[in-house]
Design a protein around this motif. Structure first.
Motif: not given
Length: 251
Positions: A106-113, A115-134
């Motif tokens: 499991p990724l949670s046992q390999i890297v911290g939050e 590092t996971a965010a920087v490398y986009e490791l895991g579905l919860g760390n995807l950089q989806l770039s939502p449109g503005g205004g919401a």
């Protein structure tokens, strides 16, 4: 500069020779035909250690396959007066058309939050770039909806036991490619991780393309949109007239 380049340069800047990844893939191109029902891509390779000395502690390997980034619009349906209708929508400026990540545990046992965010490791760390205004609540709701929809379609996947490591040197992972996968250039990224830190990274590219008659139709639609649309209308009218004539004759 991409994070994996920094991971590769760090040992050199520090004057240390770190481990190196030598990755490969089972197919450099996936051809989509009318009979295409999906495929399995094998990502494998070796870990080269300085002096050939394998570390006493086990290291972790994470492989990632990501499809072309594109804008997306997610629509939310609600039942109004007994009819399901589009009640709201949200636009994402960029989101991967396909994303799959596999790891040896499991990724949670390999890297911290972080590092996971920087490398986009895991579905919860995807950089989806939502449109503005919401509002943040709305953006988060649609982001969760997009992840759930793509996961059910087989276009987003996460496998915490998808990487096998042999003798601390060889690794391999199988990633499923669904039949509805979009065409384009895909990028594979392999990360070697030691105690939560990425110490080596490598990339490869995979080309997903249509071939045969499907490629001819797709190319015609892209290059000659007006003529393609006109031909589609004429074909539809012809089929409709033929069906009406056939059923009229039988009656």
């Amino acid at each position: 500069m991409r994070p994996f380049f920094l991971a590769l340069l760090a040992p050199l800047l520090l004057g240390q020779a770190g481990p190196r990844l030598v990755p490969d893939i089972s197919a450099r191109a996936i051809e989509i035909r009318y009979s295409f029902t999906g495929a399995q891509l094998l990502l494998f390779g070796a870990i080269l250690y300085p002096g050939g000395r394998t570390p006493t502690r086990p290291l972790d390997v994470v492989v990632l396959l990501k499809g072309p980034v594109q804008p997306m619009i997610v629509r939310e349906k609600q039942k109004i007066a007994g009819i399901w209708m589009n009640a709201d929508s949200h636009r994402f400026v960029s989101a991967p058309a396909y994303y799959a990540v596999a790891s040896n545990r499991p990724l949670s046992q390999i890297v911290g939050e972080r590092t996971a965010a920087v490398y986009e490791l895991g579905l919860g760390n995807l950089q989806l770039s939502p449109g503005g205004g919401a509002q943040p609540e709305k953006a988060q709701r649609f982001e969760n909806g997009l992840l759930d929809l793509r996961t059910r379609q087989g276009l987003y996947a996460e496998n915490s036991n998808g990487v096998e490591i042999s003798d601390g040197v060889l690794y391999r992972a199988r990633i499923s490619i669904p039949s509805q996968v979009p065409i384009g250039t895909y990028e594979t990224e392999t990360f070697l991780i030691d105690r939560g830190k990425v110490i080596a990274a490598a990339t490869k590219e995979v080309d997903v393309r249509k071939t045969g008659f499907e490629r001819f139709i797709a190319t015609a639609a892209r290059r000659h949109g007006f003529l393609y649309g006109l031909a589609a209308v004429v074909l539809s009218l012809g089929l409709g007239w033929g069906a009406a004539a056939l059923f009229g004759r039988n009656s």
